[in-house]
Design a protein around this motif. Structure first.
Motif, PDB file in Angstrom:
ATOM      1  N   ALA B 222     100.951   5.701 -63.271  1.00  0.00           N
ATOM      2  CA  ALA B 222     102.292   6.213 -63.563  1.00  0.00           C
ATOM      3  C   ALA B 222     102.678   6.065 -65.033  1.00  0.00           C
ATOM      4  O   ALA B 222     103.356   6.921 -65.597  1.00  0.00           O
ATOM      5  CB  ALA B 222     103.328   5.521 -62.679  1.00  0.00           C
ATOM      6  N   MET B 223     102.281   4.961 -65.670  1.00  0.00           N
ATOM      7  CA  MET B 223     102.669   4.754 -67.068  1.00  0.00           C
ATOM      8  C   MET B 223     101.457   4.791 -68.010  1.00  0.00           C
ATOM      9  O   MET B 223     101.530   4.270 -69.120  1.00  0.00           O
ATOM     10  CB  MET B 223     103.445   3.453 -67.225  1.00  0.00           C
ATOM     11  CG  MET B 223     104.853   3.529 -66.656  1.00  0.00           C
ATOM     12  SD  MET B 223     105.945   2.250 -67.330  1.00  0.00           S
ATOM     13  CE  MET B 223     107.451   2.536 -66.383  1.00  0.00           C
ATOM     14  N   ILE B 224     100.379   5.408 -67.566  1.00  0.00           N
ATOM     15  CA  ILE B 224      99.237   5.622 -68.460  1.00  0.00           C
ATOM     16  C   ILE B 224      99.548   6.868 -69.283  1.00  0.00           C
ATOM     17  O   ILE B 224      99.678   7.963 -68.730  1.00  0.00           O
ATOM     18  CB  ILE B 224      97.932   5.795 -67.667  1.00  0.00           C
ATOM     19  CG1 ILE B 224      97.656   4.540 -66.830  1.00  0.00           C
ATOM     20  CG2 ILE B 224      96.775   6.113 -68.620  1.00  0.00           C
ATOM     21  CD1 ILE B 224      97.523   3.245 -67.631  1.00  0.00           C
ATOM     22  N   GLU B 225      99.694   6.689 -70.565  1.00  0.00           N
ATOM     23  CA  GLU B 225     100.137   7.793 -71.426  1.00  0.00           C
ATOM     24  C   GLU B 225      99.045   8.236 -72.407  1.00  0.00           C
ATOM     25  O   GLU B 225      97.957   7.673 -72.433  1.00  0.00           O
ATOM     26  CB  GLU B 225     101.398   7.380 -72.191  1.00  0.00           C
ATOM     27  CG  GLU B 225     102.684   7.640 -71.416  1.00  0.00           C
ATOM     28  CD  GLU B 225     102.945   9.129 -71.198  1.00  0.00           C
ATOM     29  OE1 GLU B 225     102.283   9.965 -71.835  1.00  0.00           O
ATOM     30  OE2 GLU B 225     103.815   9.468 -70.375  1.00  0.00           O
ATOM     31  N   GLY B 226      99.388   9.217 -73.223  1.00  0.00           N
ATOM     32  CA  GLY B 226      98.467   9.755 -74.216  1.00  0.00           C
ATOM     33  C   GLY B 226      97.758  10.991 -73.696  1.00  0.00           C
ATOM     34  O   GLY B 226      97.580  11.173 -72.481  1.00  0.00           O
ATOM     35  N   VAL B 227      97.375  11.858 -74.618  1.00  0.00           N
ATOM     36  CA  VAL B 227      96.617  13.047 -74.220  1.00  0.00           C
ATOM     37  C   VAL B 227      95.342  12.599 -73.503  1.00  0.00           C
ATOM     38  O   VAL B 227      94.641  11.708 -73.978  1.00  0.00           O
ATOM     39  CB  VAL B 227      96.280  13.898 -75.462  1.00  0.00           C
ATOM     40  CG1 VAL B 227      95.217  14.932 -75.140  1.00  0.00           C
ATOM     41  CG2 VAL B 227      97.533  14.591 -75.966  1.00  0.00           C
ATOM     42  N   ALA B 228      95.084  13.196 -72.360  1.00  0.00           N
ATOM     43  CA  ALA B 228      93.913  12.839 -71.538  1.00  0.00           C
ATOM     44  C   ALA B 228      93.912  11.345 -71.211  1.00  0.00           C
ATOM     45  O   ALA B 228      92.860  10.704 -71.175  1.00  0.00           O
ATOM     46  CB  ALA B 228      92.614  13.238 -72.227  1.00  0.00           C
ATOM     47  N   GLY B 229      95.060  10.800 -70.935  1.00  0.00           N
ATOM     48  CA  GLY B 229      95.205   9.363 -70.748  1.00  0.00           C
ATOM     49  C   GLY B 229      94.346   8.796 -69.630  1.00  0.00           C
ATOM     50  O   GLY B 229      93.749   7.729 -69.783  1.00  0.00           O
ATOM     51  N   VAL B 230      94.289   9.494 -68.503  1.00  0.00           N
ATOM     52  CA  VAL B 230      93.504   8.982 -67.370  1.00  0.00           C
ATOM     53  C   VAL B 230      92.014   9.039 -67.700  1.00  0.00           C
ATOM     54  O   VAL B 230      91.261   8.087 -67.456  1.00  0.00           O
ATOM     55  CB  VAL B 230      93.826   9.785 -66.092  1.00  0.00           C
ATOM     56  CG1 VAL B 230      92.923   9.375 -64.948  1.00  0.00           C
ATOM     57  CG2 VAL B 230      95.295   9.591 -65.711  1.00  0.00           C
ATOM     58  N   GLU B 231      91.612  10.144 -68.278  1.00  0.00           N
ATOM     59  CA  GLU B 231      90.200  10.302 -68.679  1.00  0.00           C
ATOM     60  C   GLU B 231      89.813   9.202 -69.670  1.00  0.00           C
ATOM     61  O   GLU B 231      88.740   8.596 -69.542  1.00  0.00           O
ATOM     62  CB  GLU B 231      90.051  11.686 -69.322  1.00  0.00           C
ATOM     63  CG  GLU B 231      88.686  12.017 -69.827  1.00  0.00           C
ATOM     64  CD  GLU B 231      88.689  13.382 -70.550  1.00  0.00           C
ATOM     65  OE1 GLU B 231      89.565  14.232 -70.230  1.00  0.00           O
ATOM     66  OE2 GLU B 231      87.826  13.584 -71.415  1.00  0.00           O
ATOM     67  N   ASN B 232      90.649   8.927 -70.617  1.00  0.00           N
ATOM     68  CA  ASN B 232      90.348   7.892 -71.603  1.00  0.00           C
ATOM     69  C   ASN B 232      90.318   6.501 -70.972  1.00  0.00           C
ATOM     70  O   ASN B 232      89.473   5.675 -71.311  1.00  0.00           O
ATOM     71  CB  ASN B 232      91.374   7.928 -72.741  1.00  0.00           C
ATOM     72  CG  ASN B 232      91.210   9.156 -73.612  1.00  0.00           C
ATOM     73  OD1 ASN B 232      90.110   9.707 -73.723  1.00  0.00           O
ATOM     74  ND2 ASN B 232      92.294   9.613 -74.205  1.00  0.00           N
ATOM     75  N   LEU B 233      91.255   6.248 -70.059  1.00  0.00           N
ATOM     76  CA  LEU B 233      91.273   4.936 -69.410  1.00  0.00           C
ATOM     77  C   LEU B 233      89.989   4.695 -68.630  1.00  0.00           C
ATOM     78  O   LEU B 233      89.446   3.585 -68.611  1.00  0.00           O
ATOM     79  CB  LEU B 233      92.490   4.837 -68.483  1.00  0.00           C
ATOM     80  CG  LEU B 233      92.652   3.500 -67.747  1.00  0.00           C
ATOM     81  CD1 LEU B 233      92.884   2.361 -68.739  1.00  0.00           C
ATOM     82  CD2 LEU B 233      93.795   3.569 -66.748  1.00  0.00           C
TER      83      LEU B 233
END
Lengths: 261, 283
Positions: B222-233
């Motif tokens: 829910a609070m994972i931000e940034g462009v392509a945030g999930v992919e980067n995480l």
């Protein structure tokens, strides 16, 4: 739905050089249906940029624009602390260059009449005027404008449209602050996607004064698009917010520069 | 789902046609494919009830199904400030059901919190409890929390810890709550290897610092931000310990849904995020 993004940066996204970063922004913008991006500021942010920093950051945006002229619009980064050099940058990047707007950030507050020459010249050029604003619960940076500061500027230029960046962040306050000033527009970008933001903006300002932006790459496109996609407003209002309002603001300078959009 | 399916200019639509096959199923409706996969879509981070200072749209079965969500783990927002948690949890259990799975709230700083935990599990049949260290005013090295975690592990109850509810910059001035400091969590979990903890509303910095390397911790997006945030995480965080959470109705649920479209994820990653990891955490 046609979508233009008012508020993007070359920071917070992968890439060693400006054009690679814009390419990466566009790669993910494509995945969520965004047609065009407005970009401002360079690879390394500076809260209080020196005159040389301004030039360097604007050069980086210019470099990125060369590769994607049909996908991105550039706004020139100016500082309220360096008026003379900012005036020169405005001439170089907008009057003589391809950029179509100005960006004022947090170096100095916009209620100061010292920035009036920048606003006057930007208006003459028909450049879109974007001022970052926040109402932070814990307090702003010393040079960080609030929507109230922008209202003070708007009073001095009542016929010049200006965009209230982030709608002041704390949007319940920002919307109220700018409500009576019809030349002020609300930028939805760069705060959490808290339910109710867009509905209140449309109710109090009218959909024609609300503009979608993301604040990518620090923000995801997704969380900011959700403010419009998820809002309980009409499809017609969503289209205004996603593209039509910004396009309408930009058309005079785009036409002047022969840019089709 | 057309409300959240962007209609693209033809040029972009063509350019994205190939990439579209990698999109979450719910976003493929425009291409005539099923809107909801058989495995379902679980929102691990949702709420019911009135918020202390915002008028939020109600989360309902209809609001879930209209978005293709099949289940939501909901906790009572009243628990943020009310102290009679036994009453809050009882009323909450009664209003849940169907796709709304009731999550109870326990406050280890309250006298006899053990009874709240007992009622949650034995009377209300709750398998998950949610903790609000920020709003309830304790740290993660508090001895009472340790006892609560031990009892939760013993009862095979799953524990969600909320990192924050709202960004500090926009909070009501009389209700300022800092994000939870997760530094003590590693020591707390060291003695409870069987406990499964899900941290809700963590940001990417927390995931890369204080939460990194904790084997029995899951996160939501829910609070994972940034462009392509999930992919980067997912380049740094295990794929099998990340779940879908929306923080609805405080956030527009489309935020987390669109994150799955924005990031370039494999079908396996999407399936894991949408339900498989949540089911594994709960099993």
């Amino acid at each position: 739905m046609r979508i233009w993004d008012l508020h993007c940066h070359l920071s917070g996204v992968a890439g060693l050089i400006p054009e690679d970063r814009l390419q990466n922004l566009l790669r993910y913008a494509d995945r969520v249906g965004i047609e065009r991006l407005c970009i401002y500021m360079g690879l390394k942010w500076a809260l209080d940029p020196s005159p040389d920093d301004l030039v360097k950051q604007n050069d980086e945006v210019l470099r990125a624009l060369v590769k994607y002229p049909d996908r991105a619009f550039g706004f020139v980064y100016l500082s309220a602390k360096h008026i003379e050099r900012s005036m020169a940058e405005l001439e170089r990047c907008v009057a003589q260059g391809p950029m179509v707007g100005i960006k004022l950030w947090v170096a100095g507050r916009c209620d100061s009449p010292e920035i009036d020459p920048l606003i006057q010249r930007a208006a003459e050029l028909k450049a879109v005027i974007f001022q970052h604003t926040w109402f932070k619960t814990g307090g702003n940076f010393p040079g960080e404008s609030t929507p109230d500061d922008l209202v003070a500027l708007a009073r001095r230029f009542p016929k010049v449209p200006m965009i209230c960046g982030h709608t002041g962040g704390t949007w319940e306050l920002g919307i109220r602050a700018i409500r009576e000033h019809k030349n002020l527009y609300a930028d939805l970008a760069g705060s959490d996607p808290t339910a109710g933001m867009t509905e209140m903006a449309v109710r109090e300002l009218g959909a024609h004064r609300v503009i979608y932006g993301s604040d990518a790459g620090g923000r995801s496109f997704a969380s900011q698009l959700a403010k419009v996609h998820g809002a309980q407003i009409s499809a017609e209002d969503k289209q205004l917010i996603f593209c039509d309002n910004l396009r309408q603001l930009m058309l005079p300078i785009l036409q002047q520069k022969g840019i089709k959009a | 789902m057309s409300e959240i399916t962007p209609i693209l200019p033809r040029r972009q639509f063509i350019a994205q046609a190939a990439a579209a096959m990698a999109l979450p199923l719910v976003f493929r409706e425009a291409a005539g494919e099923p809107a909801v996969p058989a495995a379902g879509w679980i929102d691990c981070n949702a709420h019911l009830g009135p918020h202390p200072n915002r008028d939020l749209p109600p989360l309902t079965t209809e609001s879930l199904t209209s978005r293709g969500l099949t289940e939501a783990w909901v906790a009572p927002l009243e628990a943020l400030l009310q102290r009679d948690l036994a009453s809050v949890n009882a009323r909450h259990a009664a209003r849940c059901g169907g796709p709304l799975r009731a999550v109870g709230v326990v406050h280890p700083g309250l006298p006899d919190w053990q009874e709240d935990l007992r009622r949650c599990t034995e009377e209300h049949g709750m398998k998950i409890i949610r903790l609000y260290p920020g709003y309830h005013g304790y740290t993660l090295d508090d001895p009472s929390l340790m006892k609560l975690l031990e009892q939760a592990a013993a009862k095979n109850v799953r524990v969600q810890i909320v990192a924050e509810m709202e960004n500090v910059r926009t909070q009501h001035p009389l209700l300022q709550v800092k994000p939870v400091d997760f530094k003590p969590l590693a020591a707390a979990l060291k003695h409870l290897p069987e406990l499964r903890v899900m941290v809700l509303n963590a940001n990417a910095t927390m995931a890369q610092t204080t939460l990194r390397g904790l084997d029995n911790v899951w996160l939501d997006i829910a609070m994972i931000e940034g462009v392509a945030g999930v992919e980067n995480l997912l380049k740094q965080w295990p794929q099998d310990r990340l779940v879908f959470g929306s923080h609805a109705p405080f956030f527009y649920p489309e935020s987390s849904m669109l994150k799955l479209q924005e990031s370039e994820l494999s079908e396996a990653e999407i399936a894991a995020l949408k339900s498989a990891n949540a089911r594994a955490w709960l099993s």
